[in-house]
Scaffold this motif. Sequence first.
Motif, PDB file in Angstrom:
ATOM      1  N   UNK A  70       0.953  -1.291   0.087  1.00  0.00           N
ATOM      2  CA  UNK A  70      -0.054   0.037  -0.031  1.00  0.00           C
ATOM      3  C   UNK A  70       0.884   1.173  -0.021  1.00  0.00           C
ATOM      4  N   UNK A  71       0.632   2.261  -0.629  1.00  0.00           N
ATOM      5  CA  UNK A  71       1.031   3.503  -0.965  1.00  0.00           C
ATOM      6  C   UNK A  71       1.372   3.983   0.613  1.00  0.00           C
ATOM      7  N   UNK A  72       2.434   4.731   1.028  1.00  0.00           N
ATOM      8  CA  UNK A  72       3.036   4.900   2.509  1.00  0.00           C
ATOM      9  C   UNK A  72       2.106   5.914   3.003  1.00  0.00           C
ATOM     10  N   UNK A  73       1.594   6.725   2.329  1.00  0.00           N
ATOM     11  CA  UNK A  73       0.635   7.803   2.618  1.00  0.00           C
ATOM     12  C   UNK A  73      -0.535   7.196   3.160  1.00  0.00           C
ATOM     13  N   UNK A  74      -1.163   6.300   2.646  1.00  0.00           N
ATOM     14  CA  UNK A  74      -2.318   5.700   3.010  1.00  0.00           C
ATOM     15  C   UNK A  74      -2.077   4.718   4.135  1.00  0.00           C
ATOM     16  N   UNK A  75      -0.904   4.082   4.575  1.00  0.00           N
ATOM     17  CA  UNK A  75      -0.695   3.383   5.621  1.00  0.00           C
ATOM     18  C   UNK A  75      -0.475   4.347   6.835  1.00  0.00           C
ATOM     19  N   UNK A  76       0.192   5.452   6.722  1.00  0.00           N
ATOM     20  CA  UNK A  76       0.223   6.458   7.714  1.00  0.00           C
ATOM     21  C   UNK A  76      -1.267   6.803   7.882  1.00  0.00           C
ATOM     22  N   UNK A  77      -2.200   7.023   7.066  1.00  0.00           N
ATOM     23  CA  UNK A  77      -3.402   7.488   7.396  1.00  0.00           C
ATOM     24  C   UNK A  77      -4.376   6.454   8.153  1.00  0.00           C
ATOM     25  N   UNK A  78      -4.147   5.115   7.802  1.00  0.00           N
ATOM     26  CA  UNK A  78      -4.532   4.028   8.527  1.00  0.00           C
ATOM     27  C   UNK A  78      -4.230   4.141   9.871  1.00  0.00           C
ATOM     28  N   UNK A  79      -2.798   4.343  10.096  1.00  0.00           N
ATOM     29  CA  UNK A  79      -2.300   4.531  11.560  1.00  0.00           C
ATOM     30  C   UNK A  79      -2.824   5.354  12.296  1.00  0.00           C
ATOM     31  N   UNK A  80      -3.019   6.842  11.555  1.00  0.00           N
ATOM     32  CA  UNK A  80      -3.310   7.838  12.363  1.00  0.00           C
ATOM     33  C   UNK A  80      -5.001   7.805  12.842  1.00  0.00           C
ATOM     34  N   UNK A  81      -5.639   7.057  11.792  1.00  0.00           N
ATOM     35  CA  UNK A  81      -7.021   6.835  12.396  1.00  0.00           C
ATOM     36  C   UNK A  81      -7.063   5.985  13.582  1.00  0.00           C
ATOM     37  N   UNK A  82      -6.357   5.075  13.697  1.00  0.00           N
ATOM     38  CA  UNK A  82      -6.501   3.922  14.612  1.00  0.00           C
ATOM     39  C   UNK A  82      -5.994   4.633  15.823  1.00  0.00           C
ATOM     40  N   UNK A  83      -4.932   5.575  15.751  1.00  0.00           N
ATOM     41  CA  UNK A  83      -4.454   6.148  17.059  1.00  0.00           C
ATOM     42  C   UNK A  83      -5.338   7.204  17.561  1.00  0.00           C
ATOM     43  N   UNK A  84      -5.984   8.006  16.488  1.00  0.00           N
ATOM     44  CA  UNK A  84      -7.171   8.794  16.964  1.00  0.00           C
ATOM     45  C   UNK A  84      -8.206   8.230  17.931  1.00  0.00           C
TER      46      UNK A  84
END
Length: 97
Positions: A70-84
Amino acid sequence: MVHETAPEWVTIALIVVKTLMVVLGGAITFFAYRAFRRTRNRSLGLLTGGFALVTLGSALAGLAFEILGVWIGLGVLIEGLFVLAGFSLIAASLLGE
């Protein structure tokens, strides 16, 4: 903006750090869950869920990027949503009953 590929040592360091984050986050989640089971305190249940989401987000971001491609930006977004979501539960647990 052009992004360069990270040097190999950065990739290895990132894998090591993410792995340690998942191990430590899993341990914290486990201990919080044990405390919740012992006390049945709602705040400890929310705390457990919060730490579980933060840990899961960290793991999913790395897996999505490294294994699924997966594109790294999408991976960071996924992580950010879970952390939020996890931080929201942790904050709710601190508000008490």
